[in-house]
Design a protein around this motif. Structure first.
Motif, short mmCIF file in Angstrom:
data_model
loop_
_atom_site.label_atom_id
_atom_site.label_comp_id
_atom_site.label_asym_id
_atom_site.label_seq_id
_atom_site.Cartn_x
_atom_site.Cartn_y
_atom_site.Cartn_z
N PRO A 15 0.80 -1.24 0.00
CA PRO A 15 0.00 0.00 0.00
C PRO A 15 0.83 1.27 0.00
O PRO A 15 0.33 2.33 -0.41
N TRP A 16 2.10 1.21 0.44
CA TRP A 16 2.92 2.42 0.48
C TRP A 16 3.19 2.98 -0.93
O TRP A 16 3.47 4.16 -1.07
N VAL A 17 3.09 2.13 -1.94
CA VAL A 17 3.35 2.59 -3.30
C VAL A 17 2.31 3.64 -3.71
O VAL A 17 2.63 4.60 -4.42
N ALA A 18 1.08 3.48 -3.25
CA ALA A 18 0.01 4.44 -3.57
C ALA A 18 -0.19 5.48 -2.48
O ALA A 18 -0.67 6.58 -2.76
N PHE A 19 0.18 5.14 -1.23
CA PHE A 19 -0.14 6.02 -0.11
C PHE A 19 0.57 7.37 -0.21
O PHE A 19 -0.07 8.42 -0.06
N PHE A 20 1.87 7.37 -0.47
CA PHE A 20 2.64 8.62 -0.42
C PHE A 20 2.28 9.60 -1.53
O PHE A 20 2.03 10.78 -1.25
N PRO A 21 2.22 9.18 -2.81
CA PRO A 21 1.75 10.15 -3.81
C PRO A 21 0.31 10.58 -3.59
O PRO A 21 -0.05 11.74 -3.82
N GLY A 22 -0.53 9.65 -3.10
CA GLY A 22 -1.93 10.01 -2.84
C GLY A 22 -2.07 11.03 -1.73
O GLY A 22 -2.85 11.99 -1.85
#
Length: 296
Positions: A262-269
């Motif tokens: 989930p960190w792949v989407a969490f930070f840019p989101g």
């Protein structure tokens, strides 16, 4: 019983406060706006400052042995599915997303002010034609037009910025037109016409400067809107093309790893969310600070 009195100068007269000082004093009351200014300034400094010392090749460097690693000291935001450092990619992606948002908002403001001022001041058939054209564009889904134009003209940063800016001016145009319709009948505009001033001078020197307050607020909110539109296009794969990173394209690539990584989407989101919220809070603060009827 003490009688309240106005601040005075050394000569004993009332102290006159400059307009920038008055706006800043009002803006300071809006705590969320001040915090948002600080956060947005930090994001801008990092997004445009770090690339001066770090190459974009470092952000695009593949390391298949370190793919989908969770956040750690070596990679504070983790890595993506081909081992690229997400922290560096969010920084370089922020530089692109913020640049598109700011430049698109400036372009939309320039177009909207020009068309709105011309329509409101001239009136008549020209006003009808320009405003019907504006209404027609407002009735068409913006994202649909953007997708078509992006396919036709290309997906470079310049093209995406121009397309977003050229299709976001309509709200600014309506705001400016409404203000110009009121201002052109005011005493200062009538006096300028009586003195023989040209229409172009009356518009540029007397009327348009008095519409700046609502335009600044609308343009500020337009930055957040432009960032969301760019992220939507990139999420659909129709925005700026790889290997150039944007927050939207990073979310697009992260779709298949929402559960496993989930960190792949969490930070840019979360950066899109924080940036748009900060811009909106700044817009709210400027609206209150620039309100001529607000209490001092």
């Amino acid at each position: 019983m003490e009688i309240p009195h106005e601040p005075t100068t050394s000569q004993g007269g009332p102290r006159l406060e400059s307009l920038p000082g008055l706006i800043w004093r009002r803006l300071r009351r809006h705590r969320l706006a001040l915090v948002s200014v600080f956060i947005l300034a930090v994001l801008i400094i990092i997004s445009f400052g770090v690339p001066l010392f770090v190459s974009e090749d470092d952000a695009n460097r593949l390391n298949l042995r370190a793919k989908l690693e969770p956040p750690s000291l070596a990679h504070p935001f983790g890595t993506d599915d081909i081992g690229r450092d997400i922290l560096l990619r969010t920084i370089f992606g922020g530089r692109v997303s913020l640049r598109i948002g700011l430049l698109a908002a400036l372009l939309s403001m320039a177009i909207g002010v020009s068309i709105g001022a011309l329509a409101g001041y001239r009136g008549g058939w020209l006003d009808n034609v320009l405003m019907r054209f504006t209404d027609a564009l407002l009735s068409i889904p913006t994202l649909f037009i953007l997708i078509v134009l992006a396919q036709v003209f290309g997906r470079s940063i310049t093209i995406v910025t121009i397309v977003i800016g050229a299709l976001s001016w309509m709200p600014v145009c309506r705001i400016v037109r409404a203000n110009v319709l009121s201002l052109k009948e005011r005493e200062f505009a009538m006096a300028a016409r009586a003195l023989g001033s040209r229409d172009s001078r009356i518009l540029s020197r007397h009327i348009v400067p008095n519409t700046i307050a609502p335009v600044v607020v609308a343009a500020t909110l337009g930055v957040g809107r432009a960032i969301i539109i760019e992220a939507s296009l990139s999420f659909l794969g129709l925005g700026v093309q790889p290997p150039i990173a944007t927050w939207g394209s990073m979310l697009n690539r992260a779709q298949g790893f929402l559960v496993t990584a989930p960190w792949v989407a969490f930070f840019p989101g979360i950066l899109i969310l924080v940036t748009v919220l900060c811009v909106n809070f700044i817009g709210d603060g400027l609206r209150d600070a620039l309100d001529p009827y607000a209490q001092n």
